[in-house]
Design a protein around this motif. Sequence first.
Motif, mmCIF file in Angstrom:
data_model
loop_
_atom_site.group_PDB
_atom_site.id
_atom_site.type_symbol
_atom_site.label_atom_id
_atom_site.label_comp_id
_atom_site.label_asym_id
_atom_site.label_seq_id
_atom_site.Cartn_x
_atom_site.Cartn_y
_atom_site.Cartn_z
ATOM 1 N N HIS A 1 0.824 -1.215 0.000
ATOM 2 C CA HIS A 1 0.000 0.000 0.000
ATOM 3 C C HIS A 1 0.858 1.266 0.000
ATOM 4 C CE1 HIS A 1 -3.777 -2.188 0.631
ATOM 5 N NE2 HIS A 1 -3.043 -3.023 1.359
ATOM 6 N N THR B 1 -6.285 2.788 -0.485
ATOM 7 C CA THR B 1 -6.396 1.317 -0.586
ATOM 8 C C THR B 1 -6.275 0.677 0.794
ATOM 9 O OG1 THR B 1 -4.016 1.037 -0.911
ATOM 10 C CG2 THR B 1 -5.374 1.332 -2.886
ATOM 11 N N GLY C 1 -17.282 -3.089 -2.756
ATOM 12 C CA GLY C 1 -15.834 -3.316 -2.830
ATOM 13 C C GLY C 1 -15.105 -2.959 -1.552
ATOM 14 N N GLN D 1 -12.424 -5.056 0.157
ATOM 15 C CA GLN D 1 -11.062 -5.186 -0.385
ATOM 16 C C GLN D 1 -10.104 -4.149 0.181
ATOM 17 O OE1 GLN D 1 -11.242 -5.514 -4.793
ATOM 18 N NE2 GLN D 1 -13.338 -6.211 -4.446
ATOM 19 N N ARG E 1 -4.553 -7.575 3.258
ATOM 20 C CA ARG E 1 -5.095 -7.532 1.888
ATOM 21 C C ARG E 1 -4.198 -6.661 1.003
ATOM 22 N NH1 ARG E 1 -10.507 -5.598 4.714
ATOM 23 N NH2 ARG E 1 -11.151 -7.585 5.581
ATOM 24 N N ARG F 1 -6.000 -2.893 -4.268
ATOM 25 C CA ARG F 1 -6.798 -3.292 -5.432
ATOM 26 C C ARG F 1 -6.097 -2.868 -6.718
ATOM 27 N NH1 ARG F 1 -12.602 -0.743 -3.859
ATOM 28 N NH2 ARG F 1 -11.313 0.871 -2.993
#
Lengths: 319, 319
Positions: B165, B228, B250, B253, B316, B319
């Motif tokens: 990220h 993100t 979304g 995510q 995570r 994206r």
Amino acid sequence: MSLKTASRVLNGEPNVATATRERVQDAAASLGFRRNAVAADLARGGLSRLVGFITGDLANEFYSALASGIERELREHGLQLLTASSDEDPEREASLTGELIERRVGALIVTPAGADHSALRGEIAAGLPVVVVDRPAAGMDADTVVIDNRGGTRAAVAHLLAHGHRRIAFVGDEPHLWTYQERSDEFLAALREAGVADAERWVRSGAHDAAAARDLVLELLAAPEPPTAILAANNRATVGTLQALRDTPGGDQVAVVGFDDFELADLLGITVVAYDAVEMGRRAAELAVARSADPDRTVEQVVLPTRVVPRGSGERPPR
Amino acid sequence: MSLKTASRVLNGEPNVATATRERVQDAAASLGFRRNAVAADLARGGLSRLVGFITGDLANEFYSALASGIERELREHGLQLLTASSDEDPEREASLTGELIERRVGALIVTPAGADHSALRGEIAAGLPVVVVDRPAAGMDADTVVIDNRGGTRAAVAHLLAHGHRRIAFVGDEPHLWTYQERSDEFLAALREAGVADAERWVRSGAHDAAAARDLVLELLAAPEPPTAILAANNRATVGTLQALRDTPGGDQVAVVGFDDFELADLLGITVVAYDAVEMGRRAAELAVARSADPDRTVEQVVLPTRVVPRGSGERPPR
């Protein structure tokens, strides 16, 4: 020196010689006395600005909500809350009652831990406004705020029966607690009426914390005939139940209804028996203020409603 | 009548004529004085059995954990906790300090709400043991227990950077709070060092409750260039962030690291910056007891460690 002079000094009135003032202050300090503005207010007929709340467990979200409701209402009246925890111990409750009263709280709100309320009874007789909350104090004529435990339990059982369950477990707190008794009695009565004769088999107590509840539920689920649904009878029991279900294969198919709403129940999709704990605290504070203003008013017993909030976990069919 | 006679009456000593006794007691009551066993103990060199804790917010799980840690340690010493909430208001903090001291608490533990600690400074000078917890009291030489806010923030940022990220948002509490300043400063410094020049774009404050945090995150996610990953800088911000993510297509995510562990974080799979809030309270109580026993001991500054606990949400990829 006269008591009148001492009074003038200790009340901060002017025109007292410095030497005299110091002598009085030293004498008062050596006696262990300290000017107490609140006690002075009381002697003049005023109300102490502090209200004491004896809670059962500082770390439980339910009591936090109760305390914040009490505080919100007290603030409207320019009053301040002092909280202490009995940790559900009747002896600590009695000793705290004494400590708070010695410190001149203007009123006391208590979740009674035990069955012996002689300390509270004495204080009510002596004129202290006392409100009991969450559980009534047996044999005591005090203002009381509780929720409709039986109605909430009955609605939860009806909800699970309507979704096809018959093997429903009850995971509850310590059996000496009034709320446990109300909820477990009504649980059994509702199932008996629905023709489930052996519901006692699935009643468990002792889930005062999440870890204990988790162990109880793991044991229930490992039995030859496990329940298809669980009524977790308080927020601690619900958390422990969810942990046990996560750690059991197929656990996500067991229906769950939790007594007590909690902040993340919505995100987790947990069906609960909800009521307004903040409002419960607010009403208790309101009664304490009303009793202070009018010691002779009729004693009030407030029962707040409960409702089932369906969010998914309580609507799963039996496996 | 001499002050000596009054002393004998008020200390409950025998051999005082009934008429004299009643005269003294009436005079004391009319002055607003009441025999205060604790104050008397103090005058004789003993310690009051009560310790006051001025918390920031009764309904926040962090303060509940702190209070239960304080209480646990106090109990070991036969002491009892009285909790009151400043609601993060410096004026209420000052007035509560006065109320508690007037009621002869033996020590005071405070999460300082404001920058002006003159009330506390005066009490420390007068010999009252005062411990500050969660935030230091600027300019005051008091025993202090805080956590390693900067270390925890840096570890959280490093964790998100390691998972790829760069567009990381910071959702924090009120900007005047010391913890906010420590965490947001370190957040920006860590990103700057990693070559992210415009990190300020994603810094938000004002998330003192979950609803405010939710609104801030919904806004961030609706922007043309959404983050993100989100560092939710306290437990309230984390709950609001999770609600916003659930309500955004979304949203599942988006990576999340929450500062402050919370009971259901494990069930929800939320990566957090954790520390031991109960231990924090315990240490604060320990310092209060030590200060009572030895007023001249060196002032201590305790900094408790933090650590990142990975549970899924913080791992995570972007994206």
